[in-house]
Design a protein around this motif. Structure first.
Motif, PDB file in Angstrom:
ATOM      1  N   ARG A 115     -24.086 -65.895  29.384  1.00  0.00           N
ATOM      2  CA  ARG A 115     -24.087 -64.429  29.469  1.00  0.00           C
ATOM      3  C   ARG A 115     -22.661 -63.897  29.562  1.00  0.00           C
ATOM      4  O   ARG A 115     -22.307 -62.914  28.898  1.00  0.00           O
ATOM      5  N   ASP A 116     -21.824 -64.549  30.368  1.00  0.00           N
ATOM      6  CA  ASP A 116     -20.425 -64.120  30.493  1.00  0.00           C
ATOM      7  C   ASP A 116     -19.703 -64.216  29.152  1.00  0.00           C
ATOM      8  O   ASP A 116     -18.953 -63.318  28.768  1.00  0.00           O
ATOM      9  N   ALA A 117     -19.936 -65.337  28.442  1.00  0.00           N
ATOM     10  CA  ALA A 117     -19.280 -65.525  27.148  1.00  0.00           C
ATOM     11  C   ALA A 117     -19.725 -64.475  26.146  1.00  0.00           C
ATOM     12  O   ALA A 117     -18.918 -63.932  25.380  1.00  0.00           O
ATOM     13  N   LEU A 118     -21.022 -64.151  26.145  1.00  0.00           N
ATOM     14  CA  LEU A 118     -21.530 -63.143  25.221  1.00  0.00           C
ATOM     15  C   LEU A 118     -20.971 -61.757  25.549  1.00  0.00           C
ATOM     16  O   LEU A 118     -20.705 -60.957  24.640  1.00  0.00           O
ATOM     17  N   ASN A 119     -20.796 -61.463  26.827  1.00  0.00           N
ATOM     18  CA  ASN A 119     -20.183 -60.184  27.201  1.00  0.00           C
ATOM     19  C   ASN A 119     -18.758 -60.084  26.690  1.00  0.00           C
ATOM     20  O   ASN A 119     -18.315 -59.028  26.216  1.00  0.00           O
ATOM     21  N   SER A 156     -17.954 -70.700  20.858  1.00  0.00           N
ATOM     22  CA  SER A 156     -17.997 -72.156  21.027  1.00  0.00           C
ATOM     23  C   SER A 156     -18.352 -72.532  22.462  1.00  0.00           C
ATOM     24  O   SER A 156     -19.142 -73.457  22.710  1.00  0.00           O
ATOM     25  N   ALA A 157     -17.770 -71.807  23.416  1.00  0.00           N
ATOM     26  CA  ALA A 157     -18.064 -72.081  24.825  1.00  0.00           C
ATOM     27  C   ALA A 157     -19.537 -71.816  25.138  1.00  0.00           C
ATOM     28  O   ALA A 157     -20.189 -72.595  25.851  1.00  0.00           O
ATOM     29  N   ALA A 158     -20.079 -70.713  24.592  1.00  0.00           N
ATOM     30  CA  ALA A 158     -21.485 -70.395  24.839  1.00  0.00           C
ATOM     31  C   ALA A 158     -22.402 -71.490  24.302  1.00  0.00           C
ATOM     32  O   ALA A 158     -23.401 -71.865  24.954  1.00  0.00           O
ATOM     33  N   LEU A 159     -22.084 -72.029  23.117  1.00  0.00           N
ATOM     34  CA  LEU A 159     -22.892 -73.111  22.561  1.00  0.00           C
ATOM     35  C   LEU A 159     -22.839 -74.351  23.452  1.00  0.00           C
ATOM     36  O   LEU A 159     -23.859 -75.034  23.652  1.00  0.00           O
ATOM     37  N   ARG A 160     -21.661 -74.648  23.994  1.00  0.00           N
ATOM     38  CA  ARG A 160     -21.549 -75.818  24.894  1.00  0.00           C
ATOM     39  C   ARG A 160     -22.375 -75.618  26.157  1.00  0.00           C
ATOM     40  O   ARG A 160     -23.033 -76.546  26.635  1.00  0.00           O
ATOM     41  N   TRP A 161     -22.353 -74.389  26.707  1.00  0.00           N
ATOM     42  CA  TRP A 161     -23.136 -74.118  27.921  1.00  0.00           C
ATOM     43  C   TRP A 161     -24.632 -74.220  27.632  1.00  0.00           C
ATOM     44  O   TRP A 161     -25.410 -74.672  28.479  1.00  0.00           O
ATOM     45  N   LEU A 162     -25.056 -73.822  26.438  1.00  0.00           N
ATOM     46  CA  LEU A 162     -26.471 -73.911  26.076  1.00  0.00           C
ATOM     47  C   LEU A 162     -26.929 -75.354  25.919  1.00  0.00           C
ATOM     48  O   LEU A 162     -28.107 -75.682  26.144  1.00  0.00           O
ATOM     49  N   GLU A 163     -26.011 -76.216  25.500  1.00  0.00           N
ATOM     50  CA  GLU A 163     -26.373 -77.623  25.258  1.00  0.00           C
ATOM     51  C   GLU A 163     -26.461 -78.437  26.544  1.00  0.00           C
ATOM     52  O   GLU A 163     -26.929 -79.575  26.534  1.00  0.00           O
ATOM     53  N   GLN A 164     -26.027 -77.875  27.671  1.00  0.00           N
ATOM     54  CA  GLN A 164     -26.120 -78.603  28.927  1.00  0.00           C
ATOM     55  C   GLN A 164     -27.572 -78.655  29.399  1.00  0.00           C
ATOM     56  O   GLN A 164     -28.413 -77.853  28.982  1.00  0.00           O
ATOM     57  N   ASP A 165     -27.867 -79.598  30.256  1.00  0.00           N
ATOM     58  CA  ASP A 165     -29.217 -79.764  30.767  1.00  0.00           C
ATOM     59  C   ASP A 165     -29.184 -79.673  32.304  1.00  0.00           C
ATOM     60  O   ASP A 165     -28.734 -80.606  32.968  1.00  0.00           O
ATOM     61  N   PRO A 166     -29.629 -78.559  32.853  1.00  0.00           N
ATOM     62  CA  PRO A 166     -30.203 -77.375  32.197  1.00  0.00           C
ATOM     63  C   PRO A 166     -29.091 -76.479  31.640  1.00  0.00           C
ATOM     64  O   PRO A 166     -27.932 -76.576  32.073  1.00  0.00           O
ATOM     65  N   PRO A 167     -29.435 -75.610  30.720  1.00  0.00           N
ATOM     66  CA  PRO A 167     -28.415 -74.705  30.157  1.00  0.00           C
ATOM     67  C   PRO A 167     -27.826 -73.804  31.235  1.00  0.00           C
ATOM     68  O   PRO A 167     -28.541 -73.333  32.125  1.00  0.00           O
ATOM     69  N   ARG A 168     -26.509 -73.534  31.144  1.00  0.00           N
ATOM     70  CA  ARG A 168     -25.840 -72.647  32.100  1.00  0.00           C
ATOM     71  C   ARG A 168     -25.891 -71.222  31.564  1.00  0.00           C
ATOM     72  O   ARG A 168     -24.947 -70.713  30.963  1.00  0.00           O
ATOM     73  N   LEU A 169     -27.022 -70.588  31.769  1.00  0.00           N
ATOM     74  CA  LEU A 169     -27.246 -69.279  31.180  1.00  0.00           C
ATOM     75  C   LEU A 169     -26.321 -68.212  31.752  1.00  0.00           C
ATOM     76  O   LEU A 169     -25.996 -67.233  31.065  1.00  0.00           O
ATOM     77  N   ASP A 170     -25.879 -68.374  33.002  1.00  0.00           N
ATOM     78  CA  ASP A 170     -24.943 -67.406  33.580  1.00  0.00           C
ATOM     79  C   ASP A 170     -23.614 -67.442  32.834  1.00  0.00           C
ATOM     80  O   ASP A 170     -23.019 -66.396  32.527  1.00  0.00           O
ATOM     81  N   ALA A 226     -10.717 -64.637  20.442  1.00  0.00           N
ATOM     82  CA  ALA A 226     -11.554 -64.589  21.643  1.00  0.00           C
ATOM     83  C   ALA A 226     -13.026 -64.743  21.288  1.00  0.00           C
ATOM     84  O   ALA A 226     -13.783 -65.430  21.987  1.00  0.00           O
ATOM     85  N   ILE A 227     -13.449 -64.126  20.190  1.00  0.00           N
ATOM     86  CA  ILE A 227     -14.836 -64.259  19.747  1.00  0.00           C
ATOM     87  C   ILE A 227     -15.154 -65.710  19.409  1.00  0.00           C
ATOM     88  O   ILE A 227     -16.183 -66.259  19.838  1.00  0.00           O
ATOM     89  N   ALA A 228     -14.274 -66.354  18.645  1.00  0.00           N
ATOM     90  CA  ALA A 228     -14.519 -67.746  18.239  1.00  0.00           C
ATOM     91  C   ALA A 228     -14.546 -68.683  19.444  1.00  0.00           C
ATOM     92  O   ALA A 228     -15.438 -69.543  19.573  1.00  0.00           O
ATOM     93  N   HIS A 233      -9.299 -64.959  29.023  1.00  0.00           N
ATOM     94  CA  HIS A 233      -9.684 -65.915  30.069  1.00  0.00           C
ATOM     95  C   HIS A 233      -9.939 -67.316  29.508  1.00  0.00           C
ATOM     96  O   HIS A 233      -9.405 -68.303  30.017  1.00  0.00           O
ATOM     97  N   THR A 234     -10.754 -67.402  28.465  1.00  0.00           N
ATOM     98  CA  THR A 234     -11.100 -68.722  27.918  1.00  0.00           C
ATOM     99  C   THR A 234      -9.879 -69.435  27.369  1.00  0.00           C
ATOM    100  O   THR A 234      -9.675 -70.638  27.624  1.00  0.00           O
ATOM    101  N   GLU A 235      -9.041 -68.727  26.623  1.00  0.00           N
ATOM    102  CA  GLU A 235      -7.832 -69.350  26.073  1.00  0.00           C
ATOM    103  C   GLU A 235      -6.889 -69.807  27.173  1.00  0.00           C
ATOM    104  O   GLU A 235      -6.310 -70.903  27.098  1.00  0.00           O
TER     105      GLU A 235
END
Length: 255
Positions: free
Chosen positions: A75-79, A58-72, A52-54, A123-125
């Motif tokens: 945040r969910d992924a980091l939680n 990976s999902a958080a990095l993909r959201w950050l790379e979007q323009d604009p970044p999907r910070l919401d 789940a951590i891995a 959830h992510t899996e």
């Protein structure tokens, strides 16, 4: 751990008593085996929170790379990552309690919360696998007094097994269903999948430690689940689903 999950072979009444050096070697071998079993159990149990951590990193990095970044979403992924890290640590504590024949640290909490936490961790899996979720958790604020981490551990193992059972199913809808209800003096939880079900030859053996129906399986998950449930005064069993797949049930006493 050996006393809970593994059964020693009884000594024959006619067997001779070994000499002291042989006894010492047997004791040493037993300690090594027990340490190996305990290490294997830890590896098995922490695999899911580490996955789940891995996945969420990976999902958080993909959201950050979007323009604009999907910070919401970040945040969910980091939680989820923070929750999975705590969960892995708690699982190790839970296994140490089982090894010492201890039911853990009982607390009182809403009975459905561990199941909701498991769905969050998975959830992510589940999204990546295209598995639909059916949540039929009906206990609401019904209290449960037990070791919360160990209850979550049972649900996580059963849910992970359900996901594994559906991996090869590409022709039928894939659904993971978690349900709960009150059944007299017991609280009843169920985890159902739409996979291939339990093979006839495995029906009587799947709860044995070190027995697995998967080539890459360790054969520890259901043995750990049974140890936890029985230590809490409940039962664990399974049945075939009406259409396809399997349903695993367990009960724990209501307070």
């Amino acid at each position: 751990m050996a006393s809970i999950l593994y059964q020693a072979t009884p000594r024959s009444a006619n067997a001779s008593v070994p000499h002291a050096p042989a006894q010492a070697e047997q004791a040493r071998t037993a300690r090594i085996n027990t340490m190996g079993q305990f290490a294997a159990s830890i590896a098995h149990e922490v695999n899911q929170p580490l996955s789940a951590i891995a996945l969420n990193a990976s999902a958080a990095l993909r959201w950050l790379e979007q323009d604009p970044p999907r910070l919401d979403h970040v945040r969910d992924a980091l939680n989820i990552i923070a929750s999975a890290g705590s969960h892995a640590s708690d699982m190790i504590r839970s296994l140490r309690c089982l090894a010492c024949k201890h039911t853990g640290t009982p607390t009182t909490f809403p009975a459905d919360e561990p199941a909701r936490e498991v769905l969050l961790l998975l959830h992510t899996e589940l999204q990546q696998q295209g598995i639909a979720i059916e949540s039929l958790l009906t206990l609401g604020q019904q209290a449960l007094r037990a070791d919360r981490v160990q209850v979550q551990q049972v649900l996580m193992n059963l849910a992970t097994n359900a996901v594994d059972a559906m991996r090869a199913n590409r022709e039928h809808p894939r659904t993971l269903r978690l349900s709960s209800r009150r059944d007299g003096a017991m609280l009843h939880f169920s985890v159902a999948d739409s996979g291939s079900g339990v093979a006839p030859e495995a029906q009587q053996r799947i709860y044995e430690a070190l027995y697995s129906t998967r080539p890459d399986g360790m054969g520890l998950g259901l043995a750990i689940c049974r140890a936890i449930v029985e230590a809490h005064g409940g039962q664990l069993w399974h049945e075939a689903a009406r259409t396809r797949g399997a349903i695993f049930h367990f009960t724990v006493p209501a307070p």
